[in-house]
Design a protein around this motif. Structure first.
Motif, PDB file in Angstrom:
ATOM      1  N   ARG A  87       0.832  -1.208   0.000  1.00  0.00           N
ATOM      2  CA  ARG A  87       0.000   0.000   0.000  1.00  0.00           C
ATOM      3  C   ARG A  87       0.866   1.258   0.000  1.00  0.00           C
ATOM      4  O   ARG A  87       0.557   2.229  -0.693  1.00  0.00           O
ATOM      5  CB  ARG A  87      -0.938   0.002   1.212  1.00  0.00           C
ATOM      6  N   ILE A 127      -1.735  -6.295  -5.589  1.00  0.00           N
ATOM      7  CA  ILE A 127      -2.548  -5.130  -5.956  1.00  0.00           C
ATOM      8  C   ILE A 127      -3.062  -5.393  -7.355  1.00  0.00           C
ATOM      9  O   ILE A 127      -2.283  -5.432  -8.313  1.00  0.00           O
ATOM     10  CB  ILE A 127      -1.731  -3.827  -5.916  1.00  0.00           C
ATOM     11  N   ASP A 153      -5.524  -7.532  -2.111  1.00  0.00           N
ATOM     12  CA  ASP A 153      -5.814  -6.111  -1.922  1.00  0.00           C
ATOM     13  C   ASP A 153      -7.245  -5.876  -1.467  1.00  0.00           C
ATOM     14  O   ASP A 153      -7.597  -4.760  -1.076  1.00  0.00           O
ATOM     15  CB  ASP A 153      -5.504  -5.299  -3.183  1.00  0.00           C
ATOM     16  N   LEU A 209      -6.857  -4.701   1.987  1.00  0.00           N
ATOM     17  CA  LEU A 209      -6.412  -3.312   2.052  1.00  0.00           C
ATOM     18  C   LEU A 209      -7.530  -2.339   1.708  1.00  0.00           C
ATOM     19  O   LEU A 209      -7.687  -1.291   2.337  1.00  0.00           O
ATOM     20  CB  LEU A 209      -5.229  -3.102   1.101  1.00  0.00           C
TER      21      LEU A 209
END
Length: 318
Positions: free
Chosen positions: A17, A69, A109, A112
């Protein structure tokens, strides 16, 4: 509720991140026309914005992010900062094209996004949101507790990132002296079929991005990822990948060597060139992009040429 508002992974996922936010923030500051290199880890390891940007005399950001990601999130974050005349170069790994929708739904992700970026998560498809809601297990909770405790003892993701990346997003810790032993004996990866490439969910995402951005005047150019020279990369597969771009208004760059290099040129895997070879490959990419863009290209500086000349495949030719 615990994963959304309390538990976190500040060291493992937090590093990704931090990398993502730093690269997006820098992209937002660059003046147009600029270059964005976008891929998985093949982007920052095998491509150098220091080289490409200087040779094309354009600001450059290496926006490639390691696996974890996903591409849909990257595109949502980066596209607001692209303007008419900007160039996006995508040397995407083959696995980026063949990735399925189920893989996206279960991506790391999701945690996140649920924890830190719920507004962005809300802009993604419903199944992606549902996947994020079911992102995590008891094992993830235990990992989170351990990482949160360690992060309190002055373990800074930003400090770790500064040792691994330069300001333009290039990987800088890929020194040949630290290369993984045994790469020369590493078997080549299995190449997906052309139909598998064309039908992948990742390929559909990329195609939509190419069509949408070229309609806005952004120049989108695809490319092949770096890999071992033993890879069975046939013409049919190259045409299948290229067609994802050319059929939707973009262009495609194929280097004379098809971005294939001897295993000795790599740092720790197929997508990750050691720094001298990263520079060597980036010189070739800059020259190829200049031709497609009908733009003058500056010769690489002496320091860049000296580093590139120490790439093992170059030394072997002497």
């Amino acid at each position: 509720m615990a994963f959304a508002f309390w538990l976190d992974r500040p060291l493992s996922l937090g590093l990704m991140r931090t990398e993502l936010l730093q690269k997006t923030a820098r992209l937002a500051t660059l003046k147009s026309p600029k270059i964005l290199v976008l891929a998985g880890s093949n982007g920052p390891y095998s491509h150098s914005c220091v080289v490409i940007g200087a040779m094309l005399a354009m600001p450059c950001e290496n926006g490639g992010i390691t696996v974890g990601i996903e591409l849909d999130e990257l595109l949502v974050r980066d596209t607001p900062f692209l303007r008419r005349g900007d160039v996006v170069y995508l040397p995407m790994e083959l696995a980026q094209y063949t990735a399925s929708r189920a893989q996206y739904d279960a991506a790391q992700d999701g945690f996140l996004l649920l924890r830190h970026d719920r507004a962005l998560l809300a802009r993604l498809p419903p199944d992606r949101i549902l996947g994020a809601l079911f992102c995590c297990t008891l094992a993830d909770a235990l990992d989170s507790l351990a990482e949160m405790a360690l992060a309190r003892h002055d373990v800074s993701p930003a400090a770790l990132m500064a040792r691994e990346y330069n300001e333009e997003g290039d990987r800088i810790d890929n020194d040949p002296a630290g290369a993984m032993p045994g790469l020369l004996r590493h078997p080549p990866r299995v190449v997906p079929g052309a139909q598998e490439i064309a039908q992948g969910y990742g390929a559909a995402l990329i195609a939509r991005f190419v069509a949408a951005e070229t309609a806005r005047g952004v120049i989108v150019i695809g490319g092949l990822p770096t890999d071992f020279s033993t890879l069975a990369l046939n013409d049919i597969l190259v045409r299948a990948v290229a067609g994802i771009y050319t059929a939707h208004g973009g262009a495609f760059l194929v280097l004379p060597n098809r971005s294939l290099y001897p295993a000795a040129d790599f740092f720790n895997g197929e997508d990750h060139l050691a720094r001298p070879c990263q520079y060597l490959h980036s010189i070739a990419v800059a020259e190829g992009l200049a031709e497609l863009l009908h733009r003058a290209v500056l010769p690489p500086g002496l320091a860049i040429r000296r580093v590139a000349a120490s790439c093992p495949s170059v030394l072997a030719e002497r």
